[in-house]
Design a protein around this motif. Structure first.
Motif, PDB file in Angstrom:
ATOM      1  N   GLY A 134       7.391 -10.783  -6.826  1.00  0.00           N
ATOM      2  CA  GLY A 134       8.311 -11.888  -7.057  1.00  0.00           C
ATOM      3  C   GLY A 134       9.336 -11.968  -5.950  1.00  0.00           C
ATOM      4  O   GLY A 134       9.217 -11.358  -4.895  1.00  0.00           O
ATOM      5  N   GLY A 135      10.387 -12.718  -6.199  1.00  0.00           N
ATOM      6  CA  GLY A 135      11.446 -12.863  -5.199  1.00  0.00           C
ATOM      7  C   GLY A 135      11.370 -14.210  -4.521  1.00  0.00           C
ATOM      8  O   GLY A 135      10.295 -14.646  -4.094  1.00  0.00           O
ATOM      9  N   LEU A 136      12.523 -14.880  -4.413  1.00  0.00           N
ATOM     10  CA  LEU A 136      12.555 -16.209  -3.839  1.00  0.00           C
ATOM     11  C   LEU A 136      12.543 -16.186  -2.320  1.00  0.00           C
ATOM     12  O   LEU A 136      11.969 -17.060  -1.678  1.00  0.00           O
ATOM     13  N   GLN A 137      13.206 -15.193  -1.730  1.00  0.00           N
ATOM     14  CA  GLN A 137      13.363 -15.182  -0.275  1.00  0.00           C
ATOM     15  C   GLN A 137      12.506 -14.139   0.426  1.00  0.00           C
ATOM     16  O   GLN A 137      12.222 -14.278   1.611  1.00  0.00           O
ATOM     17  N   THR A 138      12.117 -13.092  -0.274  1.00  0.00           N
ATOM     18  CA  THR A 138      11.454 -11.943   0.345  1.00  0.00           C
ATOM     19  C   THR A 138       9.953 -11.941   0.076  1.00  0.00           C
ATOM     20  O   THR A 138       9.522 -12.189  -1.058  1.00  0.00           O
ATOM     21  N   ARG A 139       9.169 -11.664   1.102  1.00  0.00           N
ATOM     22  CA  ARG A 139       7.735 -11.464   0.906  1.00  0.00           C
ATOM     23  C   ARG A 139       7.515 -10.046   0.404  1.00  0.00           C
ATOM     24  O   ARG A 139       7.919  -9.077   1.046  1.00  0.00           O
ATOM     25  N   SER A 140       6.850  -9.918  -0.728  1.00  0.00           N
ATOM     26  CA  SER A 140       6.577  -8.590  -1.271  1.00  0.00           C
ATOM     27  C   SER A 140       5.139  -8.534  -1.752  1.00  0.00           C
ATOM     28  O   SER A 140       4.536  -9.563  -2.093  1.00  0.00           O
ATOM     29  N   LEU A 141       4.598  -7.337  -1.761  1.00  0.00           N
ATOM     30  CA  LEU A 141       3.201  -7.128  -2.126  1.00  0.00           C
ATOM     31  C   LEU A 141       3.113  -5.889  -2.999  1.00  0.00           C
ATOM     32  O   LEU A 141       3.702  -4.858  -2.694  1.00  0.00           O
ATOM     33  N   ARG A 142       2.401  -6.008  -4.097  1.00  0.00           N
ATOM     34  CA  ARG A 142       2.217  -4.879  -5.002  1.00  0.00           C
ATOM     35  C   ARG A 142       0.852  -4.241  -4.727  1.00  0.00           C
ATOM     36  O   ARG A 142      -0.158  -4.942  -4.601  1.00  0.00           O
ATOM     37  N   LEU A 143       0.843  -2.923  -4.619  1.00  0.00           N
ATOM     38  CA  LEU A 143      -0.389  -2.198  -4.291  1.00  0.00           C
ATOM     39  C   LEU A 143      -0.621  -1.062  -5.283  1.00  0.00           C
ATOM     40  O   LEU A 143       0.334  -0.385  -5.715  1.00  0.00           O
ATOM     41  N   GLN A 144      -1.878  -0.847  -5.626  1.00  0.00           N
ATOM     42  CA  GLN A 144      -2.252   0.241  -6.526  1.00  0.00           C
ATOM     43  C   GLN A 144      -2.674   1.450  -5.706  1.00  0.00           C
ATOM     44  O   GLN A 144      -3.545   1.358  -4.831  1.00  0.00           O
ATOM     45  N   GLY A 145      -2.030   2.588  -5.952  1.00  0.00           N
ATOM     46  CA  GLY A 145      -2.379   3.813  -5.260  1.00  0.00           C
ATOM     47  C   GLY A 145      -3.437   4.599  -6.009  1.00  0.00           C
ATOM     48  O   GLY A 145      -3.501   4.561  -7.243  1.00  0.00           O
ATOM     49  N   SER A 146      -4.256   5.330  -5.272  1.00  0.00           N
ATOM     50  CA  SER A 146      -5.275   6.169  -5.922  1.00  0.00           C
ATOM     51  C   SER A 146      -4.656   7.325  -6.677  1.00  0.00           C
ATOM     52  O   SER A 146      -5.347   7.994  -7.449  1.00  0.00           O
ATOM     53  N   ASP A 147      -3.360   7.571  -6.467  1.00  0.00           N
ATOM     54  CA  ASP A 147      -2.665   8.628  -7.209  1.00  0.00           C
ATOM     55  C   ASP A 147      -2.223   8.157  -8.592  1.00  0.00           C
ATOM     56  O   ASP A 147      -1.546   8.879  -9.325  1.00  0.00           O
ATOM     57  N   GLY A 148      -2.594   6.929  -8.960  1.00  0.00           N
ATOM     58  CA  GLY A 148      -2.261   6.399 -10.276  1.00  0.00           C
ATOM     59  C   GLY A 148      -0.962   5.620 -10.325  1.00  0.00           C
ATOM     60  O   GLY A 148      -0.649   5.018 -11.357  1.00  0.00           O
ATOM     61  N   GLN A 149      -0.202   5.591  -9.235  1.00  0.00           N
ATOM     62  CA  GLN A 149       1.068   4.894  -9.241  1.00  0.00           C
ATOM     63  C   GLN A 149       0.950   3.549  -8.526  1.00  0.00           C
ATOM     64  O   GLN A 149       0.077   3.355  -7.675  1.00  0.00           O
ATOM     65  N   VAL A 150       1.843   2.651  -8.879  1.00  0.00           N
ATOM     66  CA  VAL A 150       1.899   1.338  -8.258  1.00  0.00           C
ATOM     67  C   VAL A 150       3.023   1.356  -7.225  1.00  0.00           C
ATOM     68  O   VAL A 150       4.091   1.929  -7.461  1.00  0.00           O
ATOM     69  N   TYR A 151       2.789   0.715  -6.080  1.00  0.00           N
ATOM     70  CA  TYR A 151       3.763   0.705  -4.992  1.00  0.00           C
ATOM     71  C   TYR A 151       4.145  -0.729  -4.653  1.00  0.00           C
ATOM     72  O   TYR A 151       3.325  -1.653  -4.753  1.00  0.00           O
ATOM     73  N   ASN A 152       5.401  -0.896  -4.274  1.00  0.00           N
ATOM     74  CA  ASN A 152       5.902  -2.198  -3.828  1.00  0.00           C
ATOM     75  C   ASN A 152       6.150  -2.159  -2.333  1.00  0.00           C
ATOM     76  O   ASN A 152       6.757  -1.214  -1.818  1.00  0.00           O
ATOM     77  N   PHE A 153       5.688  -3.195  -1.649  1.00  0.00           N
ATOM     78  CA  PHE A 153       6.023  -3.375  -0.244  1.00  0.00           C
ATOM     79  C   PHE A 153       6.880  -4.620  -0.152  1.00  0.00           C
ATOM     80  O   PHE A 153       6.516  -5.690  -0.647  1.00  0.00           O
ATOM     81  N   ARG A 154       8.054  -4.488   0.505  1.00  0.00           N
ATOM     82  CA  ARG A 154       8.984  -5.603   0.654  1.00  0.00           C
ATOM     83  C   ARG A 154       9.307  -5.794   2.126  1.00  0.00           C
ATOM     84  O   ARG A 154       9.819  -4.878   2.778  1.00  0.00           O
ATOM     85  N   GLY A 155       9.017  -6.962   2.648  1.00  0.00           N
ATOM     86  CA  GLY A 155       9.309  -7.241   4.049  1.00  0.00           C
ATOM     87  C   GLY A 155      10.802  -7.342   4.302  1.00  0.00           C
ATOM     88  O   GLY A 155      11.569  -7.779   3.431  1.00  0.00           O
ATOM     89  N   LEU A 156      11.226  -6.935   5.496  1.00  0.00           N
ATOM     90  CA  LEU A 156      12.634  -7.060   5.857  1.00  0.00           C
ATOM     91  C   LEU A 156      13.034  -8.516   6.061  1.00  0.00           C
ATOM     92  O   LEU A 156      14.173  -8.901   5.808  1.00  0.00           O
TER      93      LEU A 156
END
Length: 340
Positions: A134-156
């Motif tokens: 989500g986010g109105l101004q920021t590009r972000s991407l949700r990724l699934q890790g093989s370790d079972g956790q979910v990670y967020n990537f947020r562009g500067l």
């Protein structure tokens, strides 16, 4: 070994070289005009001393055979490399512009920093893109890790126009809103993170990375390849009934957290932890703390649940709101107070 790519009259240093402080011998050199991702900026050639420049040119001229057998394919940054990178955004301004809109951190937005290229195959055991965040101004991407956790990537980078009415996105209002982004300290999260740890507030640990131009990005490759940003674990419940973030029994958003408090009077927020988090917000001048900037870790204590805050998204921490326009805007936006 160290490698340099010459990109449109500039150098991009890779694999942990001391560039730009010193220029080491090169293993390979790509042809000029290499189409590296747009966010990967290079230090201008003029930033090197003239002696170093002529030394490199002399070596290239005297030893053409050393370069003849090399692959002319553009030398793109590979996962695991370390490159000097900057965000895509630029905020040039003359003296009058700076007086009206403020200095902010314009110079820092154009300052390269050493950044590892994210390895989608090895980070967290392997990352698979799930969906855009989500986010109105920021590009972000949700990724699934093989370790079972979910990670967020947020562009500067931020696109302020996305938060405006569509009728205003091609107007002066959009240009002013975008220029306001220069008030943000690009690497502010790197400063706030250890402060949160020092005062004992739960938080994710952001890591600065460059998103690779990798087929593993799938449908998200065109939009996110070459983007500089933060990657961090998403505070959430554990997989398959395991303990969640920081050993919590549950991790929920602000809306569900408020519902839990209303459902049972025994459910309580850890007031001391929340106070420490809010005092730190005041210390670093982070005025952008809406409900979606928080998650809540619940720990069962008998029949009750004690909730600890997990603040996130420190984009506006340590912001520098100077200039006539920012000063005047405080009349209608009194909560917008910068750092210092």
């Amino acid at each position: 070994s160290t490698a340099f790519a010459r990109i449109h009259g500039s150098f991009v240093c890779r694999k942990g070289s001391a560039f730009p402080h010193s220029l080491r011998a090169t293993d390979s050199m790509a042809h000029a005009g290499s189409p590296l991702p747009n966010s990967l900026r290079a230090l201008p050639l003029r930033s090197c001393s003239s002696g170093v420049f002529f030394l490199v040119c002399s070596i290239s001229a005297l030893a053409p055979s050393a370069l003849a057998g090399q692959d002319p394919t553009p030398d793109r940054p590979r996962p695991g490399d370390t490159v000097w990178a900057t965000p895509r955004s630029r905020f040039p301004a003359n003296d009058i512009h700076r007086f009206m809109m403020g200095d902010g951190y314009r110079d820092l937005w154009a300052t390269p920093v050493p950044t590892p290229v994210l390895n989608l195959e090895t980070f967290a055991g392997g990352l698979t893109p799930i969906r855009k965040g989500g986010g109105l101004q920021t590009r972000s991407l949700r990724l699934q890790g093989s370790d079972g956790q979910v990670y967020n990537f947020r562009g500067l980078d931020k696109d302020a126009a996305r938060a405006l009415d569509p009728a205003l996105r091609q107007t002066v209002a959009a240009a002013v809103a975008q220029d306001f982004i220069s008030s943000i300290l690009p690497l502010g999260a790197m400063i706030v993170d250890p402060l949160l740890g020092a005062v004992g507030v739960l938080h994710a640990d952001p890591q600065l990375v460059l998103m690779p131009d990798d087929p593993l990005l799938g449908e998200f490759r065109e939009e996110y390849a070459g983007l500089l940003g933060w990657i961090e674990v998403r505070p959430d419940d554990g997989p398959d009934g395991e303990m969640g973030f920081a050993g919590a029994d549950m991790v929920i958003g602000s809306e569900r957290f408020l519902e839990r408090l209303e459902e049972d009077p025994q459910n309580q927020v850890d007031a001391r932890s929340f106070l420490r988090a809010r005092l730190l917000d005041a210390l670093v001048g982070d005025w952008d703390r809406h409900p979606d900037q928080w998650r809540w870790a619940g720990f069962r204590e008998g029949d009750a649940i004690r909730f600890l805050p997990i603040p996130r998204d420190r984009d506006w921490a340590l912001a520098r709101l100077d200039g006539v326009f920012n000063w005047a805007s405080r009349v209608s936006l009194p909560h917008r107070i910068g750092y210092g």
